[in-house]
Design an enzyme around this catalytic site. Structure first.
Site, PDB file in Angstrom:
ATOM      1  CG  LEU A  23      -2.052  -1.238   1.253  1.00 19.46           C
ATOM      2  CD1 LEU A  23      -3.035  -1.085   2.514  1.00 19.46           C
ATOM      3  CD2 LEU A  23      -2.612  -1.236   0.082  1.00 19.46           C
TER       4      LEU A  23
ATOM      5  CG  ASP B 128       8.382  -4.113   0.885  1.00 23.44           C
ATOM      6  OD1 ASP B 128       9.042  -4.621  -0.288  1.00 23.44           O
ATOM      7  OD2 ASP B 128       8.664  -2.972   1.191  1.00 23.44           O
ATOM      8  CB  ILE B 129       7.675  -7.829  -3.386  1.00 27.34           C
ATOM      9  CG1 ILE B 129       8.352  -6.429  -3.785  1.00 27.34           C
ATOM     10  CG2 ILE B 129       6.270  -7.834  -3.802  1.00 27.34           C
ATOM     11  CD1 ILE B 129       8.373  -6.443  -5.177  1.00 27.34           C
TER      12      ILE B 129
ATOM     13  CB  ALA C 214       6.502  -2.098 -10.260  1.00 26.46           C
TER      14      ALA C 214
ATOM     15  CB  THR D  16       6.752  -1.764 -19.030  1.00 24.98           C
ATOM     16  OG1 THR D  16       6.427  -0.546 -19.791  1.00 24.98           O
ATOM     17  CG2 THR D  16       8.244  -1.603 -18.454  1.00 24.98           C
ATOM     18  CG  ASP D  17       5.536  -0.280 -24.129  1.00 23.62           C
ATOM     19  OD1 ASP D  17       5.933   0.327 -23.091  1.00 23.62           O
ATOM     20  OD2 ASP D  17       4.870  -0.017 -25.131  1.00 23.62           O
ATOM     21  CD  GLU D  18       7.652   3.586 -19.970  1.00 22.43           C
ATOM     22  OE1 GLU D  18       8.717   4.050 -19.320  1.00 22.43           O
ATOM     23  OE2 GLU D  18       6.601   4.391 -19.882  1.00 22.43           O
TER      24      GLU D  18
ATOM     25  CE1 TYR E 148       7.857   1.208 -14.107  1.00 22.38           C
ATOM     26  CE2 TYR E 148       7.749   2.089 -16.517  1.00 22.38           C
ATOM     27  CZ  TYR E 148       7.460   1.166 -15.446  1.00 22.38           C
ATOM     28  OH  TYR E 148       6.623   0.390 -15.791  1.00 22.38           O
TER      29      TYR E 148
ATOM     30  CE  LYS F 185       8.266  -3.444 -14.529  1.00 22.20           C
ATOM     31  NZ  LYS F 185       7.370  -4.216 -13.351  1.00 22.20           N
TER      32      LYS F 185
ATOM     33  CG  ASN G 115       1.529   4.113 -22.311  1.00 22.65           C
ATOM     34  OD1 ASN G 115       2.760   3.651 -23.039  1.00 22.65           O
ATOM     35  ND2 ASN G 115       1.703   5.124 -21.482  1.00 22.65           N
ATOM     36  CG  ASN G 116      -2.237  -1.551 -19.085  1.00 23.72           C
ATOM     37  OD1 ASN G 116      -2.810  -2.425 -18.530  1.00 23.72           O
ATOM     38  ND2 ASN G 116      -1.249  -1.848 -20.189  1.00 23.72           N
TER      39      ASN G 116
ATOM     40  N   PRO H 299      12.427  15.021 -18.857  1.00 23.76           N
ATOM     41  CG  PRO H 299      13.500  15.715 -16.969  1.00 23.76           C
ATOM     42  CD  PRO H 299      12.179  15.248 -17.336  1.00 23.76           C
TER      43      PRO H 299
HETATM   44  P1  NAD Z   1       0.403   1.139  -9.716  1.00 23.16           P
HETATM   45  O1  NAD Z   1       1.501   1.954  -9.444  1.00 23.16           O
HETATM   46  O2  NAD Z   1      -0.853   1.561 -10.080  1.00 23.16           O
HETATM   47  O3  NAD Z   1       0.357  -0.181  -8.715  1.00 23.16           O
HETATM   48  C1  NAD Z   1       1.516  -0.574  -8.061  1.00 23.16           C
HETATM   49  C2  NAD Z   1       1.140  -1.465  -6.991  1.00 23.16           C
HETATM   50  O4  NAD Z   1       2.406  -2.054  -6.472  1.00 23.16           O
HETATM   51  C3  NAD Z   1       0.565  -0.567  -5.721  1.00 23.16           C
HETATM   52  O5  NAD Z   1      -0.686  -0.953  -5.251  1.00 23.16           O
HETATM   53  C4  NAD Z   1       1.763  -0.426  -4.762  1.00 23.16           C
HETATM   54  O6  NAD Z   1       1.151  -0.356  -3.497  1.00 23.16           O
HETATM   55  C5  NAD Z   1       2.095  -1.723  -5.016  1.00 23.16           C
HETATM   56  N1  NAD Z   1       3.637  -1.876  -4.568  1.00 23.16           N
HETATM   57  C6  NAD Z   1       4.614  -0.983  -4.672  1.00 23.16           C
HETATM   58  N2  NAD Z   1       5.785  -1.257  -3.893  1.00 23.16           N
HETATM   59  C7  NAD Z   1       5.836  -2.534  -3.483  1.00 23.16           C
HETATM   60  C8  NAD Z   1       6.117  -3.233  -2.473  1.00 23.16           C
HETATM   61  N3  NAD Z   1       7.695  -2.961  -2.464  1.00 23.16           N
HETATM   62  N4  NAD Z   1       5.687  -4.466  -2.152  1.00 23.16           N
HETATM   63  C9  NAD Z   1       4.401  -4.610  -2.347  1.00 23.16           C
HETATM   64  N5  NAD Z   1       3.649  -4.010  -3.019  1.00 23.16           N
HETATM   65  C10 NAD Z   1       4.193  -2.840  -3.388  1.00 23.16           C
HETATM   66  O7  NAD Z   1       1.186   0.293 -11.068  1.00 23.16           O
HETATM   67  P2  NAD Z   1       0.206  -0.248 -12.476  1.00 23.16           P
HETATM   68  O8  NAD Z   1       0.210   0.629 -13.362  1.00 23.16           O
HETATM   69  O9  NAD Z   1      -0.806  -1.093 -11.784  1.00 23.16           O
HETATM   70  O10 NAD Z   1       1.301  -1.370 -12.910  1.00 23.16           O
HETATM   71  C11 NAD Z   1       1.578  -2.711 -12.337  1.00 23.16           C
HETATM   72  C12 NAD Z   1       2.647  -3.343 -13.121  1.00 23.16           C
HETATM   73  O11 NAD Z   1       2.566  -3.428 -14.549  1.00 23.16           O
HETATM   74  C13 NAD Z   1       4.032  -2.869 -12.800  1.00 23.16           C
HETATM   75  O12 NAD Z   1       4.878  -3.822 -12.784  1.00 23.16           O
HETATM   76  C14 NAD Z   1       4.315  -1.905 -14.006  1.00 23.16           C
HETATM   77  O13 NAD Z   1       5.594  -1.660 -14.464  1.00 23.16           O
HETATM   78  C15 NAD Z   1       3.418  -2.788 -15.045  1.00 23.16           C
HETATM   79  N6  NAD Z   1       3.015  -2.089 -16.376  1.00 23.16           N
HETATM   80  C16 NAD Z   1       2.251  -0.911 -16.361  1.00 23.16           C
HETATM   81  C17 NAD Z   1       1.681  -0.434 -17.371  1.00 23.16           C
HETATM   82  C18 NAD Z   1       0.647   0.838 -17.293  1.00 23.16           C
HETATM   83  O14 NAD Z   1       0.475   1.632 -18.210  1.00 23.16           O
HETATM   84  N7  NAD Z   1       0.285   1.235 -16.004  1.00 23.16           N
HETATM   85  C19 NAD Z   1       1.901  -0.801 -18.591  1.00 23.16           C
HETATM   86  C20 NAD Z   1       3.061  -2.058 -18.889  1.00 23.16           C
HETATM   87  C21 NAD Z   1       3.361  -2.658 -17.502  1.00 23.16           C
HETATM   88  O1  DAU Z   2       4.496   1.917 -21.849  1.00 21.11           O
HETATM   89  C1  DAU Z   2       4.000   1.432 -20.464  1.00 21.11           C
HETATM   90  C2  DAU Z   2       4.174   2.555 -19.313  1.00 21.11           C
HETATM   91  O2  DAU Z   2       3.239   3.243 -19.561  1.00 21.11           O
HETATM   92  C3  DAU Z   2       4.110   1.525 -17.895  1.00 21.11           C
HETATM   93  O3  DAU Z   2       5.376   0.989 -17.840  1.00 21.11           O
HETATM   94  C4  DAU Z   2       4.447   2.790 -16.709  1.00 21.11           C
HETATM   95  O4  DAU Z   2       4.042   2.355 -15.649  1.00 21.11           O
HETATM   96  C5  DAU Z   2       3.096   3.904 -17.000  1.00 21.11           C
HETATM   97  O5  DAU Z   2       3.242   4.578 -16.202  1.00 21.11           O
HETATM   98  C6  DAU Z   2       2.998   4.305 -18.514  1.00 21.11           C
HETATM   99  O6  DAU Z   2       4.234   5.205 -18.872  1.00 21.11           O
HETATM  100  P1  DAU Z   2       4.235   6.784 -19.356  1.00 21.11           P
HETATM  101  O7  DAU Z   2       5.334   7.555 -18.985  1.00 21.11           O
HETATM  102  O8  DAU Z   2       4.009   6.303 -20.878  1.00 21.11           O
HETATM  103  O9  DAU Z   2       2.795   7.075 -18.782  1.00 21.11           O
HETATM  104  P2  DAU Z   2       1.970   8.499 -18.515  1.00 21.11           P
HETATM  105  O10 DAU Z   2       0.856   8.300 -18.116  1.00 21.11           O
HETATM  106  O11 DAU Z   2       2.997   9.155 -17.385  1.00 21.11           O
HETATM  107  O12 DAU Z   2       2.468   9.590 -19.723  1.00 21.11           O
HETATM  108  C7  DAU Z   2       1.961   9.111 -20.820  1.00 21.11           C
HETATM  109  C8  DAU Z   2       2.373  10.216 -21.989  1.00 21.11           C
HETATM  110  O13 DAU Z   2       2.055  11.468 -21.712  1.00 21.11           O
HETATM  111  C9  DAU Z   2       3.990  10.326 -22.012  1.00 21.11           C
HETATM  112  O14 DAU Z   2       4.360  10.711 -23.180  1.00 21.11           O
HETATM  113  C10 DAU Z   2       3.836  11.438 -20.913  1.00 21.11           C
HETATM  114  C11 DAU Z   2       2.900  12.563 -21.255  1.00 21.11           C
HETATM  115  N1  DAU Z   2       2.025  13.248 -20.217  1.00 21.11           N
HETATM  116  C12 DAU Z   2       2.036  12.800 -18.734  1.00 21.11           C
HETATM  117  C13 DAU Z   2       1.816  13.472 -17.638  1.00 21.11           C
HETATM  118  C14 DAU Z   2       1.402  12.787 -16.427  1.00 21.11           C
HETATM  119  C15 DAU Z   2       1.925  14.631 -20.319  1.00 21.11           C
HETATM  120  O15 DAU Z   2       2.145  15.142 -21.598  1.00 21.11           O
HETATM  121  N2  DAU Z   2       1.451  15.373 -19.363  1.00 21.11           N
HETATM  122  C16 DAU Z   2       1.198  14.983 -18.176  1.00 21.11           C
HETATM  123  O16 DAU Z   2       0.947  15.610 -17.218  1.00 21.11           O
END
Ligand code: NAD
Ligand code: DAU
Length: 357
Positions: A34, A58-59, A82, A133-135, A159, A163, A188-189, A292
């Site tokens: 959390l 914690d993991i 994560a 992630t694709d990043e 980040y 990963k 990106n989800n 950046p």
């Molecule tokens: P999120 O930040 O919404 O959730 C992460 C969760 O992990 C949180 O509930 C947090 O409390 C928990 N957490 C963090 N550190 C922890 C620890 N040390 N021990 C136990 N729990 C911990 O992230 P998300 O967007 O749901 O992403 C989930 C996974 O999917 C991540 O591994 C992320 O890299 C990957 N991912 C995310 C996206 C995206 O677009 N959001 C896309 C591709 C992959």
């Molecule tokens: O590609 C998968 C990744 O997508 C995941 O691994 C990450 O956990 C997830 O956070 C996401 O990363 P991004 O950096 O792509 O997502 P974010 O929503 O932060 O930003 C999406 C795009 O929008 C990016 O090009 C940055 C831009 N952005 C983001 C924010 C928060 C803005 O222009 N303005 C903003 O305020």
């Protein structure tokens, strides 16, 4: 049968928990410490479901993880936990190293010890699935082909580097110890329960609050958007049928520039919740200082998972965005809950020099 899943109080994890509860009868042990991004309200409606066990932890905690493995004897461990926000990793990379690298390392070691003690049949059936992630692949030029599973890793942010590092550890535990691993690299989800620091929920929330909609740089950065439930279905497929040691790219075939994403949200809101003054929410768009090392373009080639496992996304960008905006409109109290306190401090830190967000 039981699976142990980490990070399910976050965005993708909580969507996974709901899908799992709806589609299987199998127990799920949900371990999450959390952080600011983890919210137990995300799975409140499962609180009376005996098949869902929540453990705050914690993991990186060896005793806790080993104890849970011994207690619940899961047939699989899925690692969603994560630190996930790129901008936060730029301001403070330490926690990303701690959780994403050292946390994954601890999980792998605990799982290796547990798996090594299983009987032959259970050992063969066991899976460790790492959600990535694709990043990790870095940034594409406009004419480059999308990322395949063979694309070299070139992470650009703390980040994505953390990963990438965790992915390498997972791969090495397969190569060296034979741990039965699977890795997914998703684009990106978007969808319900996404913390409003990420582009789509941040823009919805700011629009409704009368704040500016911050676009980094020129807004022409491209992301490949996937509705979260489609990602979760892909993870279930990989868990059930993925080949050991393999990685699977998951994407939406929805490459959209950030400015277009924001204008799409504005247009949907203009229709569903028009501004009192009759103007478009697009009036609130503001171009702010760029991130950046901002990756210019991500795109996923998902041929492998489609061909091998028969997975395809069910939502397209239009249908997914409509569902998402509607969800946020209907869950104002959820947004209110997560946008108080710590979140506000984060906004101050992240945005004070960029705009009046
Ligand atoms: P999120 O930040 O919404 O959730 C992460 C969760 O992990 C949180 O509930 C947090 O409390 C928990 N957490 C963090 N550190 C922890 C620890 N040390 N021990 C136990 N729990 C911990 O992230 P998300 O967007 O749901 O992403 C989930 C996974 O999917 C991540 O591994 C992320 O890299 C990957 N991912 C995310 C996206 C995206 O677009 N959001 C896309 C591709 C992959
Ligand atoms: O590609 C998968 C990744 O997508 C995941 O691994 C990450 O956990 C997830 O956070 C996401 O990363 P991004 O950096 O792509 O997502 P974010 O929503 O932060 O930003 C999406 C795009 O929008 C990016 O090009 C940055 C831009 N952005 C983001 C924010 C928060 C803005 O222009 N303005 C903003 O305020």
């Amino acid at each position: 049968m039981t699976i142990l899943v980490t990070g399910c109080a976050g965005f993708i994890g909580s969507n996974f928990v709901y899908l799992w509860a709806g589609e299987t009868r199998e127990q799920i042990v949900n371990v999450d410490n959390l952080t600011y991004a983890g919210n137990p309200a995300n799975f409140e409606s499962l609180s009376k479901d005996a098949k869902h066990v929540f453990v705050r932890g914690d993991i990186g905690d060896k005793d806790l993880i080993s104890g849970l493995l011994a207690q619940y004897k899961p047939r699989a461990v899925l690692n969603f936990a994560a630190e996930s926000h790129v901008d936060r990793s730029i301001l403070g990379p330490g926690q990303f190293i701690q959780t994403n690298i050292l946390g994954t390392f601890n999980l792998l070691e605990c799982v290796r010890a547990y798996w090594g003690e299983l009987g032959e049949e259970d050992r063969a059936a066991f899976r460790f699935l790492h959600v990535s992630t694709d990043e990790v692949y870095g940034s594409l030029e406009p004419e480059d082909p999308p990322f395949t599973e063979e694309t070299p890793y070139r992470p650009n942010s703390p980040y994505s580097a953390s990963k990438a590092s965790s992915d390498h550890l997972v791969r090495a535990w397969f190569g060296t110890y034979g741990l039965p691993v699977l890795t997914t690299n998703c684009s990106n989800n978007y969808g319900p329960y996404q913390f409003p620091e990420k582009l789509i929920p941040l823009v919805i929330n700011n629009a409704l609050s009368g704040k500016t909609l911050p676009i980094y740089g020129d807004g022409q950065q491209v992301r490949d958007w996937l509705y979260v439930e489609d990602h979760c279905r892909a993870i279930m497929k990989v868990l059930a049928e993925g080949r050991l040691g393999e990685t699977y790219n998951i994407g939406g075939r929805n490459e959209v520039a950030n400015l277009t994403v924001v204008k799409t949200i504005c247009a949907i809101l203009d229709g569903l919740r028009p501004r009192a003054d009759g103007k478009s929410y697009a009036e609130q768009i503001a171009f702010v200082k760029d991130r950046p090392g901002h990756d210019r373009r991500y795109a996923i080639d998902q041929t492998k998972i489609e061909r091998e496992l028969g997975w395809k996304p069910l939502e397209n960008f239009e249908s997914g965005m409509m569902k998402t905006v509607r969800w946020y409109l209907e869950h104002a109290s959820w947004v209110e809950g997560v946008t108080s306190g710590a979140y506000r401090k984060w906004l101050d830190l992240q945005y004070e020099k960029k705009s009046n967000v």
